[in-house]
Every structure is written in C-alpha cells, then in structure tokens.
Design a protein around this motif. Structure first.
Motif, PDB file in Angstrom:
ATOM      1  N   PRO A  95       0.813  -1.229   0.000  1.00  0.00           N
ATOM      2  CA  PRO A  95       0.000   0.000   0.000  1.00  0.00           C
ATOM      3  C   PRO A  95       0.841   1.271   0.000  1.00  0.00           C
ATOM      4  N   ASP A  96       2.009   1.250   0.677  1.00  0.00           N
ATOM      5  CA  ASP A  96       2.805   2.474   0.765  1.00  0.00           C
ATOM      6  C   ASP A  96       3.530   2.805  -0.540  1.00  0.00           C
ATOM      7  N   ARG A  97       3.395   1.947  -1.557  1.00  0.00           N
ATOM      8  CA  ARG A  97       3.990   2.227  -2.869  1.00  0.00           C
ATOM      9  C   ARG A  97       2.937   2.575  -3.922  1.00  0.00           C
ATOM     10  N   GLN A  98       1.692   2.665  -3.504  1.00  0.00           N
ATOM     11  CA  GLN A  98       0.633   2.925  -4.483  1.00  0.00           C
ATOM     12  C   GLN A  98       0.672   4.343  -5.043  1.00  0.00           C
ATOM     13  N   ASP A  99       1.324   5.248  -4.314  1.00  0.00           N
ATOM     14  CA  ASP A  99       1.430   6.608  -4.850  1.00  0.00           C
ATOM     15  C   ASP A  99       2.296   6.633  -6.114  1.00  0.00           C
ATOM     16  N   VAL A 100       3.227   5.662  -6.218  1.00  0.00           N
ATOM     17  CA  VAL A 100       4.054   5.568  -7.421  1.00  0.00           C
ATOM     18  C   VAL A 100       3.175   5.227  -8.626  1.00  0.00           C
ATOM     19  N   PHE A 101       2.248   4.298  -8.433  1.00  0.00           N
ATOM     20  CA  PHE A 101       1.373   3.900  -9.541  1.00  0.00           C
ATOM     21  C   PHE A 101       0.350   4.985  -9.858  1.00  0.00           C
ATOM     22  N   THR A 102      -0.055   5.727  -8.847  1.00  0.00           N
ATOM     23  CA  THR A 102      -0.951   6.862  -9.087  1.00  0.00           C
ATOM     24  C   THR A 102      -0.259   7.899  -9.972  1.00  0.00           C
ATOM     25  N   ALA A 103       1.018   8.130  -9.679  1.00  0.00           N
ATOM     26  CA  ALA A 103       1.794   9.065 -10.499  1.00  0.00           C
ATOM     27  C   ALA A 103       1.960   8.530 -11.922  1.00  0.00           C
TER      28      ALA A 103
END
Length: 370
Positions: A50-58
C-alpha cells in the motif's frame, strides 16, 4: 527539439515493465522513455505494498503510460504475460516491437531504445540485452550465477548466451502469442523462454548493454535460494526428462538383453549370442526412447528426417554398445554381461544427448513453420 521530433527517432515500440514495490523514480524513468519515442509504456503492479501505491498513481497520470494491476503478487512471469496479453489486444499498437524492462533502474533509457531498434528490425528473433558480468563491480552472486547458467545452458541446449538472466528483451509483435504460451509464473518464466527458443531454433540476437547495480543489487526481488533453485530446476529440466527417458528405455533394453542372452540365444556362441541379444534389445527399446525424447526432451515434431537421423545414431550406438561389451567382458571376465552392457550404455548415453540435441532433433525451420 520537440517531443514529437524526438519520438520520430525510434521505431514503433511498446515497453512492458513488471513492478513490485517500485521506487519513486519509476514515473520519471517512464517519462524519459516516452520522450525518446516509445509508443506506450505498460506497467504491471504485481501486488505492491500500500505504501507504494502513490508511485502507480503518479504513473497513471503520465500520458502514454498504462497501469495494470494484480491484487496480489503473482510473480514476474505472470506480470509479463499480463502485459503481453494486454498489448496484443490493442489494435492501434499492432506491429510494434515489444521490449521488457525491469523497474529497478538497471536498464538505461538508452539501452531500452537500442533493444527496441533491434527488435523492430527482426520479425522472428528474440533480442537479448546482454551485460558483461565479468566487470569488477558486478555482485559475486550475479557473476557466479550467470556463469554457471550460461555454461549449463550451452551444454544442455546447444546455444551460447553471454547473459541468461537479463530482463531487457525485445519481442517481435508476431511472437507475443508464442510468449503467452510459455509456462512459468515467476523468475523461471524468463529461463523457460530461452529454453523454448533453443528447442525450436528461434533466433536470438544479442545487444550489448550497460551493467548497472545499485547497492549490490539490493533492489532485486529475486529470492536468492527459492527462486534460484526454481530457475536451476527449469534449466536442467531437459536433462531430467532425458535421464528419465533413458532410464525407462534402458530398463526395457537390459531386461530384453537378459532374456535373449540367458534364454533365447543362449545355445549360440558368446559372440553370436551377445550380438543378437544386443540387436533385439536395442530394437525393442529404441521406439520407447525415440518417442519420449522427441516429445518430452527436445520438443521436436514427428518427421521422417528426424526418425532417419535417430536410427542412424541408433545403429552407431548398437555397434559401439556391442564392441564396448566385448571389451568390458574381456577386461573383467567375472562381470556379468548384463552389468557390462549397462556400463557401456551409460557411457554412450552421455555422448548421445549432445548428438541428439545438435543433430537428430535439430529443426532449423521449426519457428518459420509454426
């Protein structure tokens, strides 16, 4: 120079990137690929934290980048096949070269583009971005692992590769379906691809790329023992099947030889008894061996040429087996003939594997006919 102008420098290419817990630098890397002229980048989130989902959002916000998601980790092989299936379904990308790259930054944009250009030039070859792993800064586990697998791959499958573990590969559009049919869900998938290519005589073009390791390759998701063992088992699978086929046919051969030498041809002289017993045993066991090797070891299609080659080899082994048996029984007169024959056949089987690989089941036109 505008982005449109830069994109004109590169043939139509789609880059597939399997990603598990990627670093924040991945969106920037994707933008660089697109700026260099890549048609589309497909990133597969293979069950990242979950803490890496911002990478996929970007990544989803990047024009020209598609993000596909696995709810849980399914492995690199499955992630690549998910990307291949999606890419193949997009009619607008038809005919484009497909390049696979890792998400950990070990493949430079320049090298990805070089492999894309090479893949665009080929219609029936896999392109391998190969590294010089003999350099001093390469981690020992990577250096030794690649040396062992390269040597074993050449020995078992007759193809010499400088780098069997590279994740930077180019796939022609027409070979996507071929790639989707390859077994393997995790790191062994890439080795399966090489084995299938070697067995079917698919051409392999090797392109030199840079060797980049960050923090002794700490970003790799390869589980040193479990995944390395899985890849090793895949690598020697051909030898395992060959050994099993040889064991089954040898059992039939030895039992037939024993029956013939001890009962059927016993009244004859030793010379004649051994000859007719060897001939009968070989004739009965050869059909088993040929069928198992063709189907499960070398993946060859049933052809008259293949069968003719096999029985030329069979005839040579028959004569050699007979002569070796005579030598062994002469040197060790107390040794039972059955044991002597088994020893002779084990020695011959070692040489036979290479002959079958490089001559009997060689199919230069296998891919073109597929």
């Amino acid at each position: 120079m505008s982005t449109k102008q830069r994109r004109g420098q590169l043939p139509r290419a789609v880059v597939a990137i399997p990603a598990l817990d990627p670093e924040a630098s991945l969106p920037g890397y994707v933008r660089e690929l697109l700026d260099q002229g890549v048609l589309q980048v497909v990133v597969v989130d293979d069950g990242s934290r979950p803490d890496r989902q911002d990478v996929f959002t970007a990544l989803e916000a990047v024009d020209g980048c598609t993000v596909l998601r696995h709810e849980k980790n399914k492995g690199k092989g499955r992630a690549l096949k998910t990307a291949f299936a999606y890419i193949r379904s997009q009619a607008a990308w038809e005919g484009a070269a497909v390049v696979t790259a890792d998400a950990d930054g070990q493949h430079t944009v320049e090298d990805v583009c070089a492999v894309a250009r090479a893949a665009a030039e080929e219609t029936d070859k896999l392109v391998m971005g190969v590294r010089d792993l003999g350099l001093e800064h390469v981690p020992v586990r990577s250096k030794m692992g690649n040396r062992v697998t390269s040597w074993a791959f050449h020995l078992l499958y007759g193809v010499r590769l400088a780098d069997t573990q590279t994740g930077l590969r180019g796939v022609p559009w027409d070979m996507l379906e071929w790639c989707l049919a390859i077994g393997g869900e995790r790191f062994e998938y890439e080795m399966n691809m090489l084995i299938k290519a070697a067995r079917e005589r698919v051409g392999l073009r090797q392109v030199s790329i840079q060797v980049i390791y960050f923090d002794n390759n700490a970003g790799s998701h390869l589980r040193t023992v479990r995944d390395a063992w899985r890849v090793f088992l895949v690598l020697i699978s051909g030898l395992g099947w060959y050994t099993m086929a040889a064991a089954l046919s040898a059992a039939a051969d030895v039992l037939s030889f024993w029956l013939c030498s001890a009962v059927i041809f016993r009244p004859l002289t030793d010379l004649a008894c051994y000859w007719w017993s060897t001939l009968t045993a070989r004739a009965l066991s050869s059909s088993i061996n040929y069928t198992l090797n063709r189907r499960y070891v070398f993946g060859s299609r049933p052809r008259k040429q293949t069968m003719a080659r096999y029985y030329c080899l069979w005839l040579g082994q028959l004569v050699c087996s007979y002569l070796l048996l005579l030598v062994i029984t002469a040197v060790f007169p107390a040794l039972p003939p059955v044991i002597g024959k088994a020893l002779a056949d084990i020695l011959l089987a070692i040489f036979s594997y290479q002959i079958q690989l490089r001559w009997v089941f060689r199919e230069e036109d296998a891919h073109e006919a597929g």
